[in-house]
Enzyme design. Structure first.
Site, short mmCIF file in Angstrom:
data_model
loop_
_atom_site.label_atom_id
_atom_site.label_comp_id
_atom_site.label_asym_id
_atom_site.label_seq_id
_atom_site.Cartn_x
_atom_site.Cartn_y
_atom_site.Cartn_z
N ARG A 244 16.28 6.98 -17.71
CA ARG A 244 17.57 5.95 -17.75
C ARG A 244 17.69 6.29 -16.37
NH1 ARG A 244 15.26 3.18 -19.25
NH2 ARG A 244 14.74 1.74 -21.70
N GLU A 273 18.91 -1.45 -9.39
CA GLU A 273 17.56 -1.45 -9.42
C GLU A 273 17.25 -3.24 -8.93
OE1 GLU A 273 15.32 -0.40 -12.80
OE2 GLU A 273 15.67 1.08 -12.66
N HIS A 292 10.87 1.44 -11.47
CA HIS A 292 10.54 1.25 -13.22
C HIS A 292 9.12 0.52 -13.50
CE1 HIS A 292 13.53 0.20 -16.30
NE2 HIS A 292 12.86 1.37 -16.47
#
Length: 331
Positions: A244, A273, A292
């Site tokens: 994370r 993000e 990601h």
């Protein structure tokens, strides 16, 4: 999509785009379903149906804080299609009787493969070769490394770490897993050479040529990797984060990379993000940024949907669900 009227009260409420092929299978288990997708990067949409009879919610734990449960008092089970539950585990949800499950295990193999790709790229100086290719520079004498015999430390040694360890052992690397409960076994066969507790994390950092962080986002892990821990790493070591983004203090990592305290970083997750266009990570020579997407694969949807279908069958048969999350631990 046709807007539903308030008189509709589904048993299952779905907040993401469900492919028609799976919707048909869902309806074979429970025909009373409403789908109202929450599109990526858009504000939370208004619920247009009556959720008073709803028992099951399928949504994305990374962004849904489940405020809708205030109007859905009969929900018994919420499934997150992501493994991450960053937004979902509010105090209200933790203190409720609602069962939370997630997609743990569906993404472990692709994330492990992505991790190996990053480790290999650094070992073979791929970032340098890519830069030199742009200027047509033929440079044969790059300081490449052999993976066999090198050490990888996996901080947050769960299912993802297990899959990473299996692949690292195939490359003849030494693997040290670091986890909250070191005596707990992932599987019958343990690929790691050693599994230690989080109280020995500094030791693991100091021994590892490659540090892989696969931590979940919990109260204990937010900003876990900070300046002090980066400075425990070997100067020629590389950091990989596939857990994370909020487990890293990004400003500290930038400074350590600039000063040469570590050799480089492969990052798939970030505190904000998409990664802002002015972020230093974009411009650093020995940083690999991936958007990601380590979790993704050509059969990702199939893995996720098969898990949900199995759990739906179990739910309506009154059986134990798979992937039940400990709401206090956060995973």
């Amino acid at each position: 999509m046709k807007v539903m009227t308030k008189k509709v009260s589904p048993s299952i409420y779905i907040r993401y785009n469900l492919p028609e092929i799976y919707l048909k299978q869902f309806k074979e288990i429970c025909p009373n379903i409403v789908v109202e997708p929450w599109k990526f990067d858009e504000p939370e949409p208004e619920v247009t149906v009556d959720l008073s009879d709803c028992e099951v919610v399928l949504t994305l734990g990374m962004r849904d804080n489940l405020n809708i449960l205030k109007n859905a008092k009969n929900v018994k089970w919420v499934h997150s299609i992501s493994a991450g539950l960053d937004a979902m585990l509010t105090d209200d949800v933790k203190n409720s009787d609602v069962i939370i499950t997630n997609a743990k295990g569906c993404t472990s193999v692709p994330i492990a493969e992505h991790t190996i790709a990053l480790i290999s790229a650094f070992a073979r100086e791929v970032p340098t070769m890519v830069r030199k290719q742009r200027t047509q520079e033929w440079c044969k004498m790059l300081p490449v490394r052999t993976l066999a015999g090198s050490t990888v430390g996996i901080i947050g040694y769960g299912e993802i770490g297990y899959e990473i360890a299996k692949r690292c052992k195939g490359l003849e690397m030494k693997v040290i897993g670091c986890r909250r409960n070191p005596d707990k076994k992932n599987k019958e066969h343990e690929p790691a050479d050693e599994v230690v507790g989080m109280d020995r994390v500094d030791e693991v950092l100091s021994k590892s040529d490659y540090v892989v962080v696969a931590l979940p986002s919990t109260e204990e892990t937010i900003h876990y990797m900070n300046k002090d821990r980066f400075e425990k790493m070997k100067k020629d070591s590389y950091l990989i984060n596939v857990g994370r983004g909020n487990t890293m203090v990004e400003e500290d990592l930038v400074e350590c990379l600039k000063s040469g305290k570590i050799a480089g970083a492969g990052l798939d997750v970030f505190e904000v993000e998409p990664l802002p266009k002015d972020h230093p990570f974009w411009y650093m020579d020995h940083v690999i940024v991936s958007p990601h997407n380590a979790y993704n694969s050509d059969n990702h949807s199939e893995r996720v949907m098969n898990l949900i279908l199995e759990n739906l069958k179990r739910f309506y048969e009154g059986k134990q669900l798979l992937n039940i999350v400990d709401k206090n631990l956060g995973y």
